[in-house]
Enzyme design. Structure first.
Site, PDB file in Angstrom:
ATOM      1  N   THR A  77      -2.271   6.942  -5.402  1.00  9.56           N
ATOM      2  CA  THR A  77      -1.461   7.990  -6.009  1.00  9.56           C
ATOM      3  C   THR A  77      -0.034   7.927  -5.464  1.00  9.56           C
ATOM      4  O   THR A  77       0.260   7.171  -4.551  1.00  9.56           O
ATOM      5  CB  THR A  77      -2.069   9.384  -5.748  1.00  9.56           C
ATOM      6  N   ALA A 100      -7.200   6.442 -11.979  1.00 13.13           N
ATOM      7  CA  ALA A 100      -7.689   7.810 -11.803  1.00 13.13           C
ATOM      8  C   ALA A 100      -7.089   8.371 -10.528  1.00 13.13           C
ATOM      9  O   ALA A 100      -6.992   7.663  -9.513  1.00 13.13           O
ATOM     10  CB  ALA A 100      -9.209   7.845 -11.729  1.00 13.13           C
ATOM     11  N   HIS A 135      -6.482  17.895   2.903  1.00 12.23           N
ATOM     12  CA  HIS A 135      -6.901  16.521   3.166  1.00 12.23           C
ATOM     13  C   HIS A 135      -6.724  16.177   4.647  1.00 12.23           C
ATOM     14  O   HIS A 135      -6.115  16.938   5.391  1.00 12.23           O
ATOM     15  CB  HIS A 135      -6.098  15.526   2.306  1.00 12.23           C
ATOM     16  N   LYS A 139      -3.536  11.166   5.029  1.00 16.54           N
ATOM     17  CA  LYS A 139      -3.151  11.187   3.603  1.00 16.54           C
ATOM     18  C   LYS A 139      -1.642  11.065   3.490  1.00 16.54           C
ATOM     19  O   LYS A 139      -0.889  11.829   4.066  1.00 16.54           O
ATOM     20  CB  LYS A 139      -3.620  12.498   2.983  1.00 16.54           C
TER      21      LYS A 139
END
Length: 238
Positions: A77, A100, A135, A139
């Site tokens: 991402t 995704a 998270h 991350k």
């Protein structure tokens, strides 16, 4: 299938474990110490590549897969401003691509619940919607890609919100996303509608990375021998 893992951190290793259990072979493992092995010749030994690296390298890796004629599943991402270009390149080169923000089957069901709840709430002007995501401290991006997906789906439907912000906001048109980084959290996302009289909240909490890894392998199996641009909606037949 023969699988190339582009990114061999915690997610890459979790994907490897699931893939091997399902009888697949890992023929390439790319990490920070062997980037010189990420070549067209090596990629072409694979039936599919699974890409979990960083926002800085994801687009380069995806385009290299297209150029090598290798289908690619991407879960990185933080690079989505270039998504339109990547999808166009995939079509121009006759490639195969599935992105995704989250591969977990549970999260993809949660996405659908989020849209349904947003539809039910869009005329309820006494409720304010906000979000929180938690998270682990490694991350790299905030808010998470999953949180952005949730927020953008709400904004498409909402009559009150037209942008999201990654901090608390009492501006009526802004959807607040609060990001927290706490070890060893695998990932929690919540969407809350609050009014003076009550709250309505939906929450998804991941217990570990197995759900994400299993979904990524499922996506790789789905795009094998296919051409085009796909999503987890295609994989799960939503």
């Amino acid at each position: 299938m023969n699988i190339a893992l582009l990114g061999y951190g915690k997610m890459g290793k979790a994907i490897e474990e699931i893939a091997l259990q399902k009888g697949h072979n890992i023929i390439l493992r790319i990490h920070d110490q062997n980037l010189d092995e990420l070549t067209t010749a090596n990629l072409q030994q694979a039936d599919v590549a699974i890409e979990f690296t960083s926002p800085q390298s994801a687009v380069h890796n995806i385009l290299l897969c297209f150029g090598s004629g290798v289908p690619v599943v991407c879960g990185t991402t933080g690079w989505l401003k270039e998504m339109e270009m990547v999808q166009q390149k995939c079509k121009e080169l006759g490639g195969t691509f599935l992105y995704a923000s989250n591969f977990s089957i549970g999260v993809n069901i949660f996405f659908e619940l989020n849209k349904k709840l947003a539809e039910l709430m869009k005329h309820q002007v006494n409720y304010n919607v906000s979000m929180e995501e938690i998270h682990h401290t490694e991350k790299k991006d905030a808010p998470s890609g999953t949180a952005i997906t949730l927020a953008e789906e709400i904004i498409k439907i909402s009559q009150q919100k037209n942008k999201w912000v990654n901090h608390f906001s009492d501006v009526p048109n802004e959807l607040s996303i609060t990001s927290k980084r706490i070890d060893p959290a695998a990932g929690t996302h919540s969407v809350k509608y609050s009014s003076d009289v009550d709250d309505i909240e939906i929450i998804h909490t991941a217990h570990n990375r197995k759900g994400f890894a299993a979904g990524a392998v499922l996506a790789a199996e789905f795009i094998f021998n296919k051409k085009g641009v796909f999503s987890m909606k295609d994989v799960l037949n939503f």
